[in-house]
Write a protein that holds these residues in place. Structure first.
Motif, PDB file in Angstrom:
ATOM      1  N   ASN A   1      -7.270  -0.777  -8.322  1.00 14.97           N
ATOM      2  CA  ASN A   1      -6.072  -1.406  -8.649  1.00 14.97           C
ATOM      3  C   ASN A   1      -5.086  -1.195  -7.584  1.00 14.97           C
ATOM      4  OD1 ASN A   1      -6.419  -2.145 -11.572  1.00 14.97           O
ATOM      5  ND2 ASN A   1      -6.855  -0.242 -11.677  1.00 14.97           N
ATOM      6  N   TRP A   2      -4.769  -0.306  -6.610  1.00 14.24           N
ATOM      7  CA  TRP A   2      -4.207  -0.001  -5.666  1.00 14.24           C
ATOM      8  C   TRP A   2      -4.670  -0.814  -4.226  1.00 14.24           C
ATOM      9  CZ3 TRP A   2      -4.969   3.372  -1.245  1.00 14.24           C
ATOM     10  CH2 TRP A   2      -4.082   3.596  -0.446  1.00 14.24           C
ATOM     11  N   LEU A   3      -5.873  -0.736  -4.207  1.00 15.49           N
ATOM     12  CA  LEU A   3      -6.491  -1.248  -2.758  1.00 15.49           C
ATOM     13  C   LEU A   3      -7.399  -2.435  -3.123  1.00 15.49           C
ATOM     14  CD1 LEU A   3      -7.111  -0.445   0.126  1.00 15.49           C
ATOM     15  CD2 LEU A   3      -8.957   0.847  -0.444  1.00 15.49           C
ATOM     16  N   LEU A   4      -8.377  -2.286  -3.711  1.00 17.83           N
ATOM     17  CA  LEU A   4      -9.391  -3.579  -3.625  1.00 17.83           C
ATOM     18  C   LEU A   4      -8.966  -4.895  -4.282  1.00 17.83           C
ATOM     19  CD1 LEU A   4     -12.656  -1.495  -4.194  1.00 17.83           C
ATOM     20  CD2 LEU A   4     -11.656  -2.272  -2.181  1.00 17.83           C
TER      21      LEU A   4
ATOM     22  N   VAL B   1      -9.236  13.856 -12.323  1.00 19.18           N
ATOM     23  CA  VAL B   1      -8.924  13.434 -11.113  1.00 19.18           C
ATOM     24  C   VAL B   1      -9.847  12.128 -10.742  1.00 19.18           C
ATOM     25  CG1 VAL B   1      -8.863  13.704  -8.595  1.00 19.18           C
ATOM     26  CG2 VAL B   1      -7.834  15.086 -10.034  1.00 19.18           C
ATOM     27  N   THR B   2     -11.254  12.343 -11.126  1.00 18.76           N
ATOM     28  CA  THR B   2     -12.071  11.152 -10.653  1.00 18.76           C
ATOM     29  C   THR B   2     -11.710   9.865 -11.230  1.00 18.76           C
ATOM     30  OG1 THR B   2     -13.724  11.786 -12.290  1.00 18.76           O
ATOM     31  CG2 THR B   2     -13.955  12.679  -9.928  1.00 18.76           C
ATOM     32  N   THR B   3     -11.288   9.910 -12.531  1.00 17.63           N
ATOM     33  CA  THR B   3     -10.655   8.899 -13.113  1.00 17.63           C
ATOM     34  C   THR B   3      -9.669   8.111 -12.447  1.00 17.63           C
ATOM     35  OG1 THR B   3     -11.666   9.546 -15.349  1.00 17.63           O
ATOM     36  CG2 THR B   3      -9.925   7.814 -15.439  1.00 17.63           C
ATOM     37  N   LEU B   4      -8.619   8.970 -11.929  1.00 16.04           N
ATOM     38  CA  LEU B   4      -7.567   8.525 -11.029  1.00 16.04           C
ATOM     39  C   LEU B   4      -7.904   7.726 -10.060  1.00 16.04           C
ATOM     40  CD1 LEU B   4      -4.423   8.645 -10.485  1.00 16.04           C
ATOM     41  CD2 LEU B   4      -4.832  10.611  -9.650  1.00 16.04           C
ATOM     42  N   TYR B   5      -8.856   8.513  -9.150  1.00 15.20           N
ATOM     43  CA  TYR B   5      -9.321   7.932  -7.989  1.00 15.20           C
ATOM     44  C   TYR B   5      -9.848   6.543  -8.225  1.00 15.20           C
ATOM     45  CZ  TYR B   5      -8.532  12.384  -5.537  1.00 15.20           C
ATOM     46  OH  TYR B   5      -7.959  13.455  -4.913  1.00 15.20           O
ATOM     47  N   GLY B   6     -11.042   6.262  -9.258  1.00 15.86           N
ATOM     48  CA  GLY B   6     -11.386   4.981  -9.497  1.00 15.86           C
ATOM     49  C   GLY B   6     -10.329   3.928  -9.751  1.00 15.86           C
ATOM     50  N   SER B   7      -9.489   4.669 -10.600  1.00 20.96           N
ATOM     51  CA  SER B   7      -8.387   3.556 -10.953  1.00 20.96           C
ATOM     52  C   SER B   7      -7.518   2.944  -9.625  1.00 20.96           C
ATOM     53  CB  SER B   7      -7.266   3.982 -11.884  1.00 20.96           C
ATOM     54  OG  SER B   7      -6.486   3.073 -12.197  1.00 20.96           O
ATOM     55  N   LEU B   8      -7.343   4.051  -8.886  1.00 16.86           N
ATOM     56  CA  LEU B   8      -6.615   3.824  -7.550  1.00 16.86           C
ATOM     57  C   LEU B   8      -7.226   2.796  -6.642  1.00 16.86           C
ATOM     58  CD1 LEU B   8      -4.752   7.192  -6.497  1.00 16.86           C
ATOM     59  CD2 LEU B   8      -3.628   5.029  -6.966  1.00 16.86           C
ATOM     60  N   LEU B   9      -8.825   3.116  -6.450  1.00 21.12           N
ATOM     61  CA  LEU B   9      -9.563   2.283  -5.629  1.00 21.12           C
ATOM     62  C   LEU B   9      -9.427   0.868  -6.133  1.00 21.12           C
ATOM     63  CD1 LEU B   9     -11.707   2.192  -3.352  1.00 21.12           C
ATOM     64  CD2 LEU B   9     -13.385   2.696  -5.107  1.00 21.12           C
TER      65      LEU B   9
ATOM     66  N   LEU C   1       0.808  -1.173  -0.100  1.00 18.16           N
ATOM     67  CA  LEU C   1      -0.091   0.089   0.098  1.00 18.16           C
ATOM     68  C   LEU C   1       0.861   1.199   0.054  1.00 18.16           C
ATOM     69  CD1 LEU C   1      -2.520  -1.001   2.373  1.00 18.16           C
ATOM     70  CD2 LEU C   1      -2.981  -0.711   0.076  1.00 18.16           C
ATOM     71  N   VAL C   2       1.907   1.095   0.848  1.00 11.74           N
ATOM     72  CA  VAL C   2       2.754   2.443   0.798  1.00 11.74           C
ATOM     73  C   VAL C   2       3.564   2.546  -0.177  1.00 11.74           C
ATOM     74  CG1 VAL C   2       4.698   3.656   2.122  1.00 11.74           C
ATOM     75  CG2 VAL C   2       2.731   2.441   3.584  1.00 11.74           C
ATOM     76  N   GLY C   3       4.073   1.664  -0.755  1.00 14.44           N
ATOM     77  CA  GLY C   3       4.900   1.632  -2.155  1.00 14.44           C
ATOM     78  C   GLY C   3       4.079   2.067  -3.099  1.00 14.44           C
ATOM     79  N   GLY C   4       3.034   1.604  -3.251  1.00 13.14           N
ATOM     80  CA  GLY C   4       2.094   1.765  -4.394  1.00 13.14           C
ATOM     81  C   GLY C   4       1.798   3.141  -4.439  1.00 13.14           C
ATOM     82  N   MET C   5       1.159   3.877  -3.137  1.00  9.15           N
ATOM     83  CA  MET C   5       0.866   5.223  -3.338  1.00  9.15           C
ATOM     84  C   MET C   5       2.400   6.087  -3.441  1.00  9.15           C
ATOM     85  SD  MET C   5      -1.367   7.269  -3.067  1.00  9.15           S
ATOM     86  CE  MET C   5      -2.676   6.573  -2.810  1.00  9.15           C
ATOM     87  N   ALA C   6       3.421   5.536  -2.897  1.00 13.22           N
ATOM     88  CA  ALA C   6       4.632   6.284  -3.017  1.00 13.22           C
ATOM     89  C   ALA C   6       4.831   6.550  -4.583  1.00 13.22           C
ATOM     90  CB  ALA C   6       5.832   5.673  -2.304  1.00 13.22           C
ATOM     91  N   VAL C   7       4.865   5.367  -5.235  1.00 14.19           N
ATOM     92  CA  VAL C   7       5.038   5.836  -6.752  1.00 14.19           C
ATOM     93  C   VAL C   7       4.278   6.557  -7.354  1.00 14.19           C
ATOM     94  CG1 VAL C   7       5.135   4.397  -8.855  1.00 14.19           C
ATOM     95  CG2 VAL C   7       6.211   3.218  -6.961  1.00 14.19           C
ATOM     96  N   VAL C   8       2.787   6.586  -6.979  1.00 10.67           N
ATOM     97  CA  VAL C   8       1.950   7.576  -7.841  1.00 10.67           C
ATOM     98  C   VAL C   8       2.446   8.959  -7.293  1.00 10.67           C
ATOM     99  CG1 VAL C   8      -0.439   8.119  -7.772  1.00 10.67           C
ATOM    100  CG2 VAL C   8       0.073   5.828  -7.715  1.00 10.67           C
ATOM    101  N   ILE C   9       2.750   8.913  -6.108  1.00  9.27           N
ATOM    102  CA  ILE C   9       2.955  10.476  -5.525  1.00  9.27           C
ATOM    103  C   ILE C   9       4.212  11.033  -6.510  1.00  9.27           C
ATOM    104  CG2 ILE C   9       3.623  11.954  -3.689  1.00  9.27           C
ATOM    105  CD1 ILE C   9       1.904  10.146  -2.006  1.00  9.27           C
TER     106      ILE C   9
END
Length: 259
Positions: A196-199, A186-194, A9-17
């Motif tokens: 592919n990054w989390l669920l 941005v909403t498209t980004l949030y949907g993809s993160l939700l 989780l941390v690594g995936g978000m760090a890459v995005v940021i």
């Protein structure tokens, strides 16, 4: 605590940021309205798909991905071999004294049936049916997360469309087109993160936990049926050791395969 989940989780978000910082400020990725549309919109649609108890209980299930699964496979081998040795020495009825001290209800059920003199096919049917029901329950939770992951990007696109509609209604202000377009995307980004990054990763981790628990239950079924059949404890040990990985197998095979 499962460090792998945290690292993921941390690594995936760090890459995005990090990637966002290369293209400008990360402030442009933050939009509260987009969060509500994507995350809460997709979540509340799950209330249409599943009963209330699943929708409210899913967060507790997601928390399981932060725990290291340990179903005590090595201990299971040692216990079952020990029971087999006692059954051969003293008879199956001698196992009744061991039942009350067992914490594993699945094993206790199987051994209780053995002590009661139940036919092997009946024992196998009962235990396999219980195992199948457990897998079905787990599959429902995993399906919930995968279903939510499917809706997330859809609501991301929905938010993008809403943002584009708002932008097109204000075309006369040319200076606002760029910022409005960014917010819409941005909403498209949030949907993809939700998704592919989390669920989806969490659903995968739950599948792994399910597989581990199923394997431990299969070991118990194998052991219980071998005890009922009066198999040599050494043969039983050899059967059960095949379920373990190389490291765990080497750690206990000297004890359970003793002559």
């Amino acid at each position: 605590m499962d460090i792998a989940t945290i690292l993921g989780l941390v690594g995936g978000m760090a890459v995005v940021i990090f990637g966002a910082m290369q293209g400008g400020s990360i402030g442009g990725l933050i939009d509260i309205g987009s969060v509500f549309i994507t995350i809460f919109g997709s979540y509340f649609c799950m209330f249409t798909n599943y009963p209330l108890r699943y929708c409210l209980g899913v967060f507790k299930v997601m928390g399981l991905t932060f725990k290291v699964p340990d179903f005590g496979e090595k201990s299971l081998v040692q216990k079952l071999v020990s029971f087999a040795e006692r059954a051969r020495r003293e008879g199956l009825l001698a196992l009744e004294d061991e039942l009350e001290d067992l914490d594993d209800e699945f094993m206790k059920t199987g051994l209780r049936l053995v002590v009661d003199g139940t036919d092997a096919e009946v024992i196998k049917s009962i235990l396999e049916n219980e195992l199948g029901q457990m897998e079905s329950r787990h599959a429902t939770w995993i399906g919930f997360l995968n279903g939510w992951a499917t809706l997330g990007p859809g609501f991301g696109m929905l938010g993008t469309v809403i943002g584009l509609i708002g932008m097109l209604t204000n075309l006369e202000d040319k200076s606002s087109l760029g910022p409005n377009m960014a917010v819409a995307l941005v909403t498209t980004l949030y949907g993809s993160l939700l998704a592919n990054w989390l669920l989806i990763p969490m659903a995968g981790k739950l599948s792994y936990i399910n597989d581990s628990e199923v394997r431990s239950k299969e070991m118990i079924i194998e052991g219980v049926l071998s005890i009922q059949a009066g198999d040599n404890p050494r043969i039983l040990a050899m059967k059960l050791l095949t379920y373990l990985d190389v490291k765990d197998r080497k750690a206990i095979e000297g004890d359970v395969l003793k002559d």
